[in-house]
Write a protein that holds these residues in place. Structure first.
Motif, mmCIF file in Angstrom:
data_model
loop_
_atom_site.group_PDB
_atom_site.id
_atom_site.type_symbol
_atom_site.label_atom_id
_atom_site.label_comp_id
_atom_site.label_asym_id
_atom_site.label_seq_id
_atom_site.Cartn_x
_atom_site.Cartn_y
_atom_site.Cartn_z
ATOM 1 N N SER A 1 -8.372 2.883 19.231
ATOM 2 C CA SER A 1 -8.547 4.270 19.218
ATOM 3 C C SER A 1 -7.649 4.978 18.452
ATOM 4 N N LEU A 2 -6.418 4.414 18.185
ATOM 5 C CA LEU A 2 -5.557 5.082 17.081
ATOM 6 C C LEU A 2 -5.408 4.263 15.856
ATOM 7 N N LEU A 3 -6.581 3.626 15.286
ATOM 8 C CA LEU A 3 -6.578 2.954 13.878
ATOM 9 C C LEU A 3 -6.497 3.934 13.026
ATOM 10 N N ASP A 4 -6.856 5.218 13.129
ATOM 11 C CA ASP A 4 -6.718 5.998 11.985
ATOM 12 C C ASP A 4 -5.278 6.807 11.623
ATOM 13 N N THR A 5 -4.331 6.174 12.487
ATOM 14 C CA THR A 5 -2.892 6.586 12.395
ATOM 15 C C THR A 5 -2.461 6.140 11.014
ATOM 16 N N PRO A 6 -1.958 7.164 10.353
ATOM 17 C CA PRO A 6 -1.483 6.715 8.765
ATOM 18 C C PRO A 6 -0.156 5.744 8.887
ATOM 19 N N VAL A 7 -0.036 4.958 7.978
ATOM 20 C CA VAL A 7 1.208 4.059 7.950
ATOM 21 C C VAL A 7 2.448 4.936 7.403
ATOM 22 N N ASP A 8 2.968 5.623 8.185
ATOM 23 C CA ASP A 8 4.287 6.092 7.856
ATOM 24 C C ASP A 8 5.404 5.961 8.936
ATOM 25 N N TYR A 9 6.518 6.141 8.893
ATOM 26 C CA TYR A 9 7.520 6.006 9.754
ATOM 27 C C TYR A 9 7.469 6.617 11.185
ATOM 28 N N ASP A 10 7.146 8.079 11.006
ATOM 29 C CA ASP A 10 6.915 8.826 12.122
ATOM 30 C C ASP A 10 5.944 9.066 12.853
ATOM 31 N N SER A 11 4.757 8.604 12.203
ATOM 32 C CA SER A 11 3.437 8.560 12.970
ATOM 33 C C SER A 11 3.280 7.258 13.719
ATOM 34 N N VAL B 1 0.749 -1.020 -0.015
ATOM 35 C CA VAL B 1 -0.083 -0.091 0.017
ATOM 36 C C VAL B 1 0.729 1.317 0.042
ATOM 37 N N PRO B 2 0.204 2.412 -0.553
ATOM 38 C CA PRO B 2 1.116 3.567 -0.386
ATOM 39 C C PRO B 2 1.310 3.845 1.052
ATOM 40 N N MET B 3 2.311 4.750 1.131
ATOM 41 C CA MET B 3 2.778 5.160 2.632
ATOM 42 C C MET B 3 1.543 6.157 2.982
ATOM 43 N N GLY B 4 1.206 6.261 4.136
ATOM 44 C CA GLY B 4 0.225 7.174 4.456
ATOM 45 C C GLY B 4 -1.383 6.665 4.255
ATOM 46 N N MET B 5 -1.517 5.527 3.987
ATOM 47 C CA MET B 5 -2.845 4.812 4.328
ATOM 48 C C MET B 5 -3.127 4.703 5.736
ATOM 49 N N THR B 6 -4.396 4.714 6.241
ATOM 50 C CA THR B 6 -4.774 4.512 7.597
ATOM 51 C C THR B 6 -4.420 3.010 7.970
ATOM 52 N N LEU B 7 -4.291 2.702 9.050
ATOM 53 C CA LEU B 7 -4.208 1.504 9.656
ATOM 54 C C LEU B 7 -5.661 0.790 9.392
ATOM 55 N N ARG B 8 -6.534 1.758 9.498
ATOM 56 C CA ARG B 8 -8.089 1.147 9.456
ATOM 57 C C ARG B 8 -8.271 0.750 8.036
ATOM 58 N N ASP B 9 -7.825 1.541 7.035
ATOM 59 C CA ASP B 9 -8.141 1.239 5.650
ATOM 60 C C ASP B 9 -7.240 -0.251 5.227
ATOM 61 N N VAL B 10 -5.974 -0.239 5.915
ATOM 62 C CA VAL B 10 -5.524 -1.687 5.364
ATOM 63 C C VAL B 10 -5.945 -2.867 6.248
ATOM 64 N N ILE B 11 -6.657 -2.615 7.253
ATOM 65 C CA ILE B 11 -7.152 -3.805 7.812
ATOM 66 C C ILE B 11 -8.592 -3.860 7.352
ATOM 67 N N TYR B 12 -9.450 -2.915 7.344
ATOM 68 C CA TYR B 12 -10.748 -3.140 6.665
ATOM 69 C C TYR B 12 -11.025 -3.328 5.358
ATOM 70 N N LYS B 13 -10.342 -2.406 4.680
ATOM 71 C CA LYS B 13 -10.393 -2.474 3.047
ATOM 72 C C LYS B 13 -9.760 -3.364 2.316
ATOM 73 N N VAL B 14 -8.455 -3.358 2.676
ATOM 74 C CA VAL B 14 -7.452 -4.138 1.914
ATOM 75 C C VAL B 14 -7.492 -5.881 2.493
ATOM 76 N N GLY B 15 -7.777 -5.708 3.904
ATOM 77 C CA GLY B 15 -7.917 -7.145 4.647
ATOM 78 C C GLY B 15 -9.053 -7.573 4.785
ATOM 79 N N GLY B 16 -9.909 -6.783 4.457
ATOM 80 C CA GLY B 16 -11.594 -7.281 4.722
ATOM 81 C C GLY B 16 -12.349 -7.381 6.022
ATOM 82 N N GLY B 17 -11.284 -6.814 7.015
ATOM 83 C CA GLY B 17 -12.039 -6.900 8.429
ATOM 84 C C GLY B 17 -11.489 -8.105 9.162
#
Lengths: 152, 592
Positions: free
Chosen positions: B402-412, B363-379
């Motif tokens: 509570s932190l699922l909307d953290t974007p996937v990047d090194y610093d966040s 996935v592109p960096m910056g996608m949220t964990l929520r999207d990775v898990i629910y959209k790409v991973g299907g939940g």
């Protein structure tokens, strides 16, 4: 060790002759030939390579791949990676130990099976997984263990 | 018409484990029996591991059609329908040009740079790699670019090390370039040891040439003529395919003397690890290549200055090298379009645990964990409640809902207390105990500690003992504080990344799931029902019909009862394996 075992080690040593830092591949290939690294084998390698046997022993005991004792005919590797742990790998281990009456890392009395717990076999999507020799069995439940063992 | 049919069967480790070879055999037999002319090929991992075995058919009528969840028994029907009757069985299709397919969406969310060839080409064929633009980047750098140009391009792309720490790759190369020496080395770290991570394995098995090309470009840039790939011995297929790839690259003149007519020479050797997690640490890895115990050394000097056999060495991991050729071919600017300000490009994750679509995703960096898990991973499997996601393996941490909307990047990710890590992403639901998770990782790190630093060697052991006690219902007041105190000291008192990050799983679970620790310690209960010593299996009298299914399933004969009468579990014998609960069809066995 018998005479032919020394010959096998000689073949391995010849392959790596003159290569810098070849101790680990030498031990890997020796183990592949002989099944495990006996005291005699380590001493022989030391004599031939001029690497002190203490150093060879240090390397052989540092890496989990090396075995200093004979092993069973079939090696069962139980994956205890994160995905397998979450998918109940400990129950698979228990079922195996119960069925084979061995301790973790142990070998059955008839030398038929050796059971090892490993960190990750890399088939996480099939968790929990065990590998018997080179064949992986995935999506296991404790009740499938008996049938798998019966194939060997 | 028939000549242009191509059938590809996914044969990476996971595909083989799921029965890929049986499927291959059936396909071969079918083609022979029905005299169908088709090119049958093996390919690597496309990433949809949950849907293995996978088979793709490419033909003129339907374009590309990917079948999934296959068993050898289905093959006859599927091939007959597709190739002979020309009416594909849509219920087996996962992705298709013509029929869409239920998994198409999942691939659409992804951006494939590293995995662009995985599952598409035959990894043992160099021609297929070249057909898709392979080795063009190498030709470009040798013909048109100076080493400094290459380093600048990589710097501009913003590529950062994918092994976990996220150090800028271009800068690393610059350091190695700046150091003059008679000999320099390039190493690829393929000692992917984090349990729950298999990104590198899939790349090595599915597209080995991509890694080789990245290494060749790095060698050209820093001025090295010798390289090593340090691959863990648990990946026999990856080692085999790398060796084949190196042979083929030598035949074509991409590896060897005077590469492509230039004065650039490069020789490459695959080195098999011998099973030591700490060897993923760069200084330990180099010790291991030198044939010694893999124990880390103090940095500085960094490898760029004094690495393998004391010579300047550039060391990157598999995924980092896999980005290089794409960047050179498409330009740094295009690469930097993906991702966030400080984390460019894409990241590959191994999505596992209680997730519906477990597998490999990019996935592109910056996608949220929520999207990775629910959209790409299907939940979550069975639509249970999400509890936490573990990133970065034993060096990482658990992130709560509570932190699922953290974007996937090194610093966040670092801000949450977890780390990007190498890409393991393990999803947990409400049946996973967080204290047990922390114990699991500590058990791993204390076992893998090389023993050089006292705090790492003994501190992790003490922490594990405390965690063991807590999960056995013997926790005491003050245990949490002791764990925190030890954690701080281990982080400070360890030389390498293993010790410095070992307490992370404990610290993050205490931070976000302190109530679970308290429940274990104060109330002697495990809220998730996972800690064996704190749970008990019982049979409900009003629900048991006496069918005997549980009795037969019990491995230790702990269940007694006559047919058609209520059964009972002898708690003294019970090993709490849960087999009875799985066997019962009437929900009469409960866990309390």
């Amino acid at each position: 060790m018998v005479e032919s075992d020394f010959d096998k080690i000689d073949v391995v040593l010849r392959e790596f002759e003159g290569r810098k830092g070849a101790l680990i591949p030498i031990l890997q290939n020796t183990q592949a030939q002989l099944g495990f690294l006996s005291k005699e084998a380590l001493e022989y390698i030391s004599e031939k390579t001029k690497i002190p046997v203490s150093e060879i022993y240090g390397v052989a005991t540092f890496y989990t791949q090396f075995r200093l004792h004979p092993i069973g005919k079939n090696i069962i590797r139980i994956c205890h990676g994160t995905a397998c742990h979450v998918a109940n790998a400990p129950k698979i281990s228990e079922a195996l130990y119960e069925e084979l009456k061995v301790e973790p890392g142990g070998t059955t009395k008839d030398l038929k099976f050796t059971v090892e717990e490993v960190a990750c076999l890399g088939c996480c999507s099939l968790a929990p997984v065990i590998m018997v020799n080179d064949k992986a069995y995935g999506r296991l439940t404790p009740d499938k263990i008996k049938d798998i063992l019966a194939q060997y | 018409m028939e000549n242009s049919v191509r059938i590809k069967v996914g044969l990476a480790s996971c595909g083989i484990a799921a029965g890929g070879l049986d499927v291959l055999e059936k396909v071969e037999a079918f083609l022979k029996e029905h005299d169908v002319k088709a090119q049958l090929e093996h390919t690597g991992c496309i990433g949809m591991c949950y849907a293995e075995v996978l088979m793709e058919i490419e033909d003129d009528e339907f374009g590309s059609t990917m079948y999934g969840y296959l068993n050898a028994v289905d093959i006859e029907d599927i091939l007959t329908a597709h190739l002979i009757e020309k009416k594909p069985l849509t219920e087996h299709i996962v992705v298709s040009d013509k029929f869409g397919g239920k998994e198409k969406e999942i691939l659409d969310y992804q951006t494939r740079i590293v995995l662009r060839n995985c599952g598409v080409i035959n990894p043992e064929s160099i021609d297929e790699y070249i057909e898709r633009g392979g080795y063009e980047a190498l030709q470009k750098v040798i013909k048109d670019m100076s080493p400094v140009d290459v380093i600048d391009e990589i710097k501009e792309s913003g590529l950062r090390g994918r092994g976990g720490a996220g150090f800028p790759t271009g800068l690393k190369w610059q350091f190695a370039y700046n150091n003059y020496a008679d000999k320099k080395y390039v190493i690829c770290n393929a000692d992917e040891g984090d349990p729950g991570a298999f990104m590198d394995r899939s790349v090595l098995e599915g597209d080995p040439h991509e890694v080789l090309e990245g290494m060749l470009i790095a060698a050209y840039a820093i001025g090295s003529d010798t390289g090593f790939i340090y691959c863990r011995a648990e990946y026999p297929l990856a080692v085999k395919r790398l060796r084949i790839a190196i042979e083929k690259a030598k035949e074509k003149g991409f590896i060897g003397k005077n590469i492509l007519g230039s004065d650039f020479d490069f020789d490459l050797t695959v080195y098999e690890g011998a099973g030591a997690f700490v060897c993923g640490e760069e200084t330990a890895l180099m010790k291991s290549i030198e044939g010694k115990r893999g124990m880390p050394t103090l940095r500085p000097p960094y490898p760029a200055e004094s690495g393998l056999w004391g010579k300047p060495t550039n060391i990157n991991n598999v995924e980092t090298y896999s980005n290089v050729a794409w960047i050179i071919r498409n330009g740094a600017k295009k690469y930097a379009d993906f991702g966030t300000e400080k984390s460019k490009g894409t990241k590959v994750f191994a999505l596992t645990g209680k997730i519906k679509n477990g597998g490999l995703v990019e996935v592109p960096m910056g996608m949220t964990l929520r999207d990775v898990i629910y959209k790409v991973g299907g939940g979550i499997i069975d639509n249970r409640k999400f509890k936490a996601v573990q990133l970065g393996g034993p060096s990482g941490g658990c992130i709560p809902e509570s932190l699922l909307d953290t974007p996937v990047d090194y610093d966040s990710l670092t801000k949450t207390g977890a780390i990007m890590g190498s890409g393991g992403m393990v999803v947990m639901d409400d049946t996973t105990c967080m204290v047990d998770m922390a114990r699991f990782f500590l058990n791993f790190t204390q076992d893998e500690s090389c023993g050089k630093c006292t705090f790492c060697r003994i501190g992790t052991k003490r922490m594990l003992e405390i965690l063991n006690r807590i999960t056995q219902g013997k926790g005491e007041k003050g245990d949490i504080e002791k764990l925190e105190d030890l954690s701080k000291k281990i982080i400070k008192g360890s030389l390498c990344g293993l010790g410095q990050t070992a307490p992370n799983p404990v610290l993050t679970t205490i931070k976000y799931f302190r109530d679970e620790y308290e429940a274990h310690i104060n109330d002697k209960t495990c809220p998730a029902g996972a800690c064996k010593d704190l749970v008990k299996y019982e049979i409900l009298e009003d629900k048991c019909i006496g069918c005997g299914a549980c009795k037969r399933a019990c491995l230790v004969d702990a269940i007694s009862g006559e047919k058609k009468e209520v059964h009972t579990i002898n708690q003294d014998i019970c090993i709490k394996c849960g087999a009875c609960m799985t066997a019962c069809k009437f929900d009469a066995v409960i866990k309390s």
